[in-house]
Design a protein around this motif. Sequence first.
Motif, short mmCIF file in Angstrom:
data_model
loop_
_atom_site.label_atom_id
_atom_site.label_comp_id
_atom_site.label_asym_id
_atom_site.label_seq_id
_atom_site.Cartn_x
_atom_site.Cartn_y
_atom_site.Cartn_z
N VAL A 1 7.16 -56.08 -14.27
CA VAL A 1 7.53 -56.43 -12.91
C VAL A 1 6.83 -57.75 -12.54
N GLN A 2 7.57 -58.59 -11.85
CA GLN A 2 7.00 -59.86 -11.39
C GLN A 2 6.73 -59.77 -9.90
N LEU A 3 5.62 -60.34 -9.48
CA LEU A 3 5.16 -60.20 -8.11
C LEU A 3 4.96 -61.56 -7.45
N GLN A 4 5.22 -61.61 -6.17
CA GLN A 4 5.01 -62.83 -5.41
C GLN A 4 4.44 -62.47 -4.05
N ALA A 5 3.20 -62.85 -3.82
CA ALA A 5 2.55 -62.57 -2.54
C ALA A 5 2.78 -63.73 -1.58
N SER A 6 2.84 -63.40 -0.30
CA SER A 6 3.02 -64.41 0.73
C SER A 6 2.41 -63.92 2.04
N GLY A 7 2.32 -64.81 3.01
CA GLY A 7 1.85 -64.42 4.33
C GLY A 7 0.46 -64.88 4.67
N GLY A 8 -0.21 -65.52 3.74
CA GLY A 8 -1.55 -66.01 4.03
C GLY A 8 -1.52 -67.18 5.00
N GLY A 9 -2.70 -67.54 5.47
CA GLY A 9 -2.79 -68.66 6.40
C GLY A 9 -4.15 -68.73 7.05
N LEU A 10 -4.23 -69.55 8.08
CA LEU A 10 -5.47 -69.74 8.83
C LEU A 10 -5.39 -68.95 10.13
N VAL A 11 -6.41 -68.17 10.41
CA VAL A 11 -6.43 -67.35 11.62
C VAL A 11 -7.85 -67.30 12.16
N GLN A 12 -7.97 -67.15 13.46
CA GLN A 12 -9.29 -67.04 14.07
C GLN A 12 -9.83 -65.63 13.89
N ALA A 13 -11.13 -65.51 13.91
CA ALA A 13 -11.76 -64.20 13.83
C ALA A 13 -11.21 -63.31 14.94
N GLY A 14 -10.93 -62.07 14.56
CA GLY A 14 -10.33 -61.13 15.50
C GLY A 14 -8.81 -61.10 15.46
N GLY A 15 -8.24 -62.04 14.76
CA GLY A 15 -6.78 -62.11 14.66
C GLY A 15 -6.23 -61.23 13.57
N SER A 16 -4.92 -61.34 13.37
CA SER A 16 -4.21 -60.49 12.41
C SER A 16 -3.30 -61.32 11.52
N LEU A 17 -3.08 -60.80 10.35
CA LEU A 17 -2.09 -61.36 9.43
C LEU A 17 -1.46 -60.20 8.67
N ARG A 18 -0.23 -60.40 8.24
CA ARG A 18 0.41 -59.42 7.37
C ARG A 18 0.83 -60.11 6.08
N LEU A 19 0.31 -59.63 4.99
CA LEU A 19 0.69 -60.13 3.69
C LEU A 19 1.84 -59.29 3.15
N SER A 20 2.71 -59.94 2.42
CA SER A 20 3.81 -59.26 1.75
C SER A 20 3.74 -59.56 0.26
N ARG A 66 -9.44 -51.42 9.41
CA ARG A 66 -8.90 -52.73 9.84
C ARG A 66 -7.65 -53.11 9.07
N PHE A 67 -7.58 -52.74 7.80
CA PHE A 67 -6.45 -53.07 6.95
C PHE A 67 -5.61 -51.83 6.69
N THR A 68 -4.30 -52.04 6.57
CA THR A 68 -3.39 -50.95 6.23
C THR A 68 -2.38 -51.47 5.22
N THR A 69 -2.22 -50.72 4.13
CA THR A 69 -1.21 -51.07 3.16
C THR A 69 -0.03 -50.10 3.26
N SER A 70 1.15 -50.61 3.04
CA SER A 70 2.35 -49.79 3.07
C SER A 70 3.35 -50.38 2.09
N ARG A 71 4.43 -49.67 1.86
CA ARG A 71 5.43 -50.17 0.94
C ARG A 71 6.81 -49.73 1.36
N MET A 82 -3.48 -56.80 8.12
CA MET A 82 -4.91 -57.07 8.29
C MET A 82 -5.18 -57.37 9.76
N ASN A 83 -5.96 -56.51 10.38
CA ASN A 83 -6.30 -56.66 11.79
C ASN A 83 -7.80 -56.92 11.94
N ASN A 84 -8.16 -57.44 13.11
CA ASN A 84 -9.57 -57.71 13.40
C ASN A 84 -10.24 -58.45 12.25
#
Length: 123
Positions: A1-20, A66-71, A82-84
């Motif tokens: 299986v080939q995988l490709q992650a995305s969704g990273g970036g710059l965020v301030q402390a306390g913020g949220s991001l969701r990686l896929s 703070r983090f939750t993974t799902s599929r 990823m929260n907080n």
Amino acid sequence: VQLQASGGGLVQAGGSLRLSCAASGRTFSRYAMGWFRQAPGKEREFVAAIAWSGSITSYADPVKGRFTTSRDNAKNTVYLQMNNLKPEDTAVYYCAAADRWQITRNQRQYDSWGRGTLVTVSS
């Protein structure tokens, strides 16, 4: 299986991001999936894992609560919410697939790895 992650970036402390992490291949649903991260000057470490069914998950202590993974097996995608976020969460995040029913925190048991996505948390 080939995988490709995305969704990273710059965020301030306390913020949220969701990686896929998008996977190719029709057998995605049989893989346990994991998230790992590598901060500058440090070794890669376990972050989270999820079983093929999505019903069993595991988290590293620093991210619990703070983090939750799902599929979504229909979309061949696994997520890391990823929260907080904290500055110490700054790292390159990788998704990985293990051809096994049970989840694992052991990097050596993962068969496929995606390219990482950079998460930077500013204070």
